[in-house]
Design a protein around this motif. Structure first.
Motif, PDB file in Angstrom:
ATOM      1  N   LEU A  26       0.832  -1.207   0.000  1.00 14.19           N
ATOM      2  CA  LEU A  26       0.000   0.000   0.000  1.00 14.19           C
ATOM      3  C   LEU A  26       0.862   1.251   0.000  1.00 14.19           C
ATOM      4  CD1 LEU A  26      -2.843  -1.040   2.453  1.00 14.19           C
ATOM      5  CD2 LEU A  26      -3.028  -0.655  -0.014  1.00 14.19           C
ATOM      6  N   GLN A  27       1.909   1.251   0.801  1.00 19.52           N
ATOM      7  CA  GLN A  27       2.800   2.401   0.873  1.00 19.52           C
ATOM      8  C   GLN A  27       3.483   2.655  -0.475  1.00 19.52           C
ATOM      9  OE1 GLN A  27       6.328   1.824   3.224  1.00 19.52           O
ATOM     10  NE2 GLN A  27       6.464   4.003   3.733  1.00 19.52           N
ATOM     11  N   ALA A  28       3.886   1.579  -1.148  1.00 17.86           N
ATOM     12  CA  ALA A  28       4.620   1.700  -2.412  1.00 17.86           C
ATOM     13  C   ALA A  28       3.699   1.688  -3.627  1.00 17.86           C
ATOM     14  CB  ALA A  28       5.622   0.552  -2.524  1.00 17.86           C
ATOM     15  N   GLU A  29       2.388   1.637  -3.389  1.00 16.18           N
ATOM     16  CA  GLU A  29       1.419   1.482  -4.478  1.00 16.18           C
ATOM     17  C   GLU A  29       1.793   0.267  -5.325  1.00 16.18           C
ATOM     18  OE1 GLU A  29       0.479   5.077  -6.562  1.00 16.18           O
ATOM     19  OE2 GLU A  29       0.397   6.230  -4.702  1.00 16.18           O
ATOM     20  N   GLY A  30       2.137  -0.800  -4.628  1.00 12.59           N
ATOM     21  CA  GLY A  30       2.556  -2.027  -5.285  1.00 12.59           C
ATOM     22  C   GLY A  30       1.498  -3.102  -5.207  1.00 12.59           C
ATOM     23  N   ALA A  31       1.943  -4.338  -5.250  1.00 15.93           N
ATOM     24  CA  ALA A  31       1.025  -5.474  -5.276  1.00 15.93           C
ATOM     25  C   ALA A  31       1.551  -6.584  -4.377  1.00 15.93           C
ATOM     26  CB  ALA A  31       0.881  -6.000  -6.708  1.00 15.93           C
ATOM     27  N   VAL A  32       0.653  -7.517  -4.083  1.00 11.43           N
ATOM     28  CA  VAL A  32       0.995  -8.672  -3.260  1.00 11.43           C
ATOM     29  C   VAL A  32       0.678  -9.935  -4.047  1.00 11.43           C
ATOM     30  CG1 VAL A  32       0.409  -9.951  -1.155  1.00 11.43           C
ATOM     31  CG2 VAL A  32       0.576  -7.455  -1.084  1.00 11.43           C
ATOM     32  N   HIS A  33       1.606 -10.864  -4.020  1.00 11.90           N
ATOM     33  CA  HIS A  33       1.365 -12.213  -4.527  1.00 11.90           C
ATOM     34  C   HIS A  33       1.253 -13.109  -3.306  1.00 11.90           C
ATOM     35  CE1 HIS A  33       2.905 -12.122  -8.924  1.00 11.90           C
ATOM     36  NE2 HIS A  33       2.488 -10.913  -8.570  1.00 11.90           N
ATOM     37  N   MET A  34       0.205 -13.918  -3.260  1.00 15.52           N
ATOM     38  CA  MET A  34       0.011 -14.875  -2.169  1.00 15.52           C
ATOM     39  C   MET A  34       0.210 -16.273  -2.723  1.00 15.52           C
ATOM     40  SD  MET A  34      -3.354 -13.464  -0.274  1.00 15.52           S
ATOM     41  CE  MET A  34      -3.422 -11.833   0.409  1.00 15.52           C
ATOM     42  N   ALA A  69      -6.857 -13.560   0.724  1.00 17.53           N
ATOM     43  CA  ALA A  69      -7.005 -12.593  -0.374  1.00 17.53           C
ATOM     44  C   ALA A  69      -8.222 -11.707  -0.145  1.00 17.53           C
ATOM     45  CB  ALA A  69      -7.125 -13.322  -1.703  1.00 17.53           C
ATOM     46  N   GLY A  70      -9.297 -12.286   0.364  1.00  9.85           N
ATOM     47  CA  GLY A  70     -10.494 -11.506   0.662  1.00  9.85           C
ATOM     48  C   GLY A  70     -10.230 -10.463   1.729  1.00  9.85           C
ATOM     49  N   ARG A  71      -9.492 -10.841   2.775  1.00  7.70           N
ATOM     50  CA  ARG A  71      -9.140  -9.867   3.824  1.00  7.70           C
ATOM     51  C   ARG A  71      -8.279  -8.749   3.244  1.00  7.70           C
ATOM     52  NH1 ARG A  71      -8.448 -14.601   6.646  1.00  7.70           N
ATOM     53  NH2 ARG A  71      -6.182 -14.497   6.470  1.00  7.70           N
ATOM     54  N   TYR A  72      -7.312  -9.121   2.417  1.00 10.64           N
ATOM     55  CA  TYR A  72      -6.443  -8.115   1.805  1.00 10.64           C
ATOM     56  C   TYR A  72      -7.255  -7.169   0.930  1.00 10.64           C
ATOM     57  CZ  TYR A  72      -2.859  -6.022  -1.151  1.00 10.64           C
ATOM     58  OH  TYR A  72      -2.080  -5.130  -1.828  1.00 10.64           O
ATOM     59  N   PHE A  73      -8.156  -7.722   0.134  1.00  8.50           N
ATOM     60  CA  PHE A  73      -8.981  -6.896  -0.740  1.00  8.50           C
ATOM     61  C   PHE A  73      -9.865  -5.946   0.069  1.00  8.50           C
ATOM     62  CE2 PHE A  73     -12.848  -6.033  -3.175  1.00  8.50           C
ATOM     63  CZ  PHE A  73     -12.302  -5.445  -4.308  1.00  8.50           C
ATOM     64  N   SER A  74     -10.456  -6.434   1.152  1.00 11.02           N
ATOM     65  CA  SER A  74     -11.337  -5.577   1.947  1.00 11.02           C
ATOM     66  C   SER A  74     -10.567  -4.449   2.619  1.00 11.02           C
ATOM     67  CB  SER A  74     -12.111  -6.391   2.986  1.00 11.02           C
ATOM     68  OG  SER A  74     -11.254  -6.870   3.986  1.00 11.02           O
ATOM     69  N   GLU A  75      -9.290  -4.675   2.937  1.00 12.44           N
ATOM     70  CA  GLU A  75      -8.476  -3.637   3.569  1.00 12.44           C
ATOM     71  C   GLU A  75      -7.863  -2.665   2.568  1.00 12.44           C
ATOM     72  OE1 GLU A  75      -5.558  -5.686   5.872  1.00 12.44           O
ATOM     73  OE2 GLU A  75      -7.067  -6.592   7.189  1.00 12.44           O
ATOM     74  N   SER A  76      -7.528  -3.166   1.383  1.00 11.28           N
ATOM     75  CA  SER A  76      -6.769  -2.345   0.443  1.00 11.28           C
ATOM     76  C   SER A  76      -7.548  -1.924  -0.799  1.00 11.28           C
ATOM     77  CB  SER A  76      -5.526  -3.109  -0.020  1.00 11.28           C
ATOM     78  OG  SER A  76      -5.906  -4.204  -0.835  1.00 11.28           O
ATOM     79  N   GLY A  77      -8.601  -2.661  -1.134  1.00 10.40           N
ATOM     80  CA  GLY A  77      -9.309  -2.390  -2.368  1.00 10.40           C
ATOM     81  C   GLY A  77      -8.605  -2.950  -3.590  1.00 10.40           C
ATOM     82  N   ARG A  78      -7.555  -3.719  -3.362  1.00  9.41           N
ATOM     83  CA  ARG A  78      -6.786  -4.329  -4.454  1.00  9.41           C
ATOM     84  C   ARG A  78      -6.843  -5.840  -4.335  1.00  9.41           C
ATOM     85  NH1 ARG A  78      -1.344  -0.672  -3.991  1.00  9.41           N
ATOM     86  NH2 ARG A  78      -2.379   1.323  -4.239  1.00  9.41           N
ATOM     87  N   MET A  79      -6.894  -6.494  -5.457  1.00  7.53           N
ATOM     88  CA  MET A  79      -6.915  -7.957  -5.465  1.00  7.53           C
ATOM     89  C   MET A  79      -5.488  -8.472  -5.635  1.00  7.53           C
ATOM     90  SD  MET A  79      -9.086 -10.187  -4.955  1.00  7.53           S
ATOM     91  CE  MET A  79      -9.097 -11.929  -4.915  1.00  7.53           C
ATOM     92  N   PRO A  80      -5.044  -9.366  -4.765  1.00  8.19           N
ATOM     93  CA  PRO A  80      -3.700  -9.920  -4.925  1.00  8.19           C
ATOM     94  C   PRO A  80      -3.680 -11.007  -5.989  1.00  8.19           C
ATOM     95  CG  PRO A  80      -4.777 -10.941  -3.066  1.00  8.19           C
ATOM     96  CD  PRO A  80      -5.719  -9.877  -3.585  1.00  8.19           C
ATOM     97  N   VAL A  81      -2.482 -11.370  -6.396  1.00  9.74           N
ATOM     98  CA  VAL A  81      -2.305 -12.527  -7.267  1.00  9.74           C
ATOM     99  C   VAL A  81      -2.278 -13.743  -6.347  1.00  9.74           C
ATOM    100  CG1 VAL A  81      -0.737 -13.702  -8.851  1.00  9.74           C
ATOM    101  CG2 VAL A  81      -1.044 -11.221  -8.998  1.00  9.74           C
ATOM    102  N   ILE A  82      -3.078 -14.742  -6.661  1.00 12.04           N
ATOM    103  CA  ILE A  82      -3.204 -15.932  -5.818  1.00 12.04           C
ATOM    104  C   ILE A  82      -2.664 -17.139  -6.578  1.00 12.04           C
ATOM    105  CG2 ILE A  82      -4.817 -17.467  -4.650  1.00 12.04           C
ATOM    106  CD1 ILE A  82      -6.763 -15.106  -4.527  1.00 12.04           C
TER     107      ILE A  82
END
Length: 149
Positions: A26-34, A69-82
Motif C-alpha cells: 500500500l505504501q509503495a502502491e505495489g502489489a501482493v502475490h500470495m 485474499a479476501g481480507r487483503y482486498f477488503s483492507e486495500s481495495g486491491r486484489m492480490p495474485v493468488i
C-alpha cells in the motif's frame, strides 16, 4: 511497481508477514502475490486414497489463500495474485520466484522458537535469491510501515 511475495498458511507468523507485506504494498502502491504451498502427501499404497489426500490438502490451501485474499482486498481495495502450488516448499518458492521476475521481495514471518523451515532455509541461502528477503518477527505489532523505516 513493487511486488511482495508472501507464503500463506494457517500460522500466526504467516498472518504477520501478510500484514507487513500488505502495508508495504500500500505504501509503495505495489502489489501482493500470495502463494499457498501444498506439501507432498505421505505415500499411500492405495492410489485412490493418495489422490483423495492430495485433493483435500489442495482444497484446504485454496480456501485458506482465498480467505487471506479476501481480507487483503477488503483492507486495500486491491486484489492480490493468488497461487496454490504443490511440492517441496523450498523448491516451489524458488521456482515461483524464477518464473515471476516482477517479485521485489520475499516476505516471511518468523516464530519465536525458530522452527520455521522456510525462514531457516531462505535465510541460509538468501544470497542466491533473485530478490531481498524480509523476515518479520512473529510478535511484530502492526504499526504503520512508515514508522518502521
Amino acid at each position: 511497481m513493487r511486488v511482495y511475495l508472501v507464503i500463506v498458511d494457517e500460522s500466526p507468523e504467516a498472518k504477520v508477514a501478510m500484514t507487513y507485506a500488505s502495508r508495504l504494498a500500500l505504501q509503495a502502491e505495489g502489489a501482493v502475490h500470495m502463494l499457498a504451498l501444498v506439501p507432498p502427501q505421505q505415500f499411500s499404497a492405495f492410489g485412490g486414497v493418495q489422490a483423495t489426500m492430495e485433493e483435500e490438502a489442495r482444497s484446504r490451501a485454496e480456501v485458506m489463500v482465498t480467505s487471506a485474499a479476501g481480507r487483503y482486498f477488503s483492507e486495500s481495495g486491491r486484489m492480490p495474485v493468488i497461487s496454490v502450488e504443490q511440492g517441496e516448499p523450498e523448491r516451489v518458492v524458488r521456482e515461483y520466484l524464477a518464473t515471476h521476475p516482477e517479485i521485489s521481495a520475499l516476505v516471511l514471518g518468523a516464530s519465536r522458537d525458530g522452527a520455521d523451515p522456510l525462514v531457516t532455509h531462505f535465510s541460509a541461502h538468501s544470497g542466491t535469491l533473485p530478490c531481498p528477503l524480509y523476515i518479520i518477527p512473529g510478535d511484530w505489532v502492526p504499526e504503520t510501515v512508515e514508522d518502521q523505516f
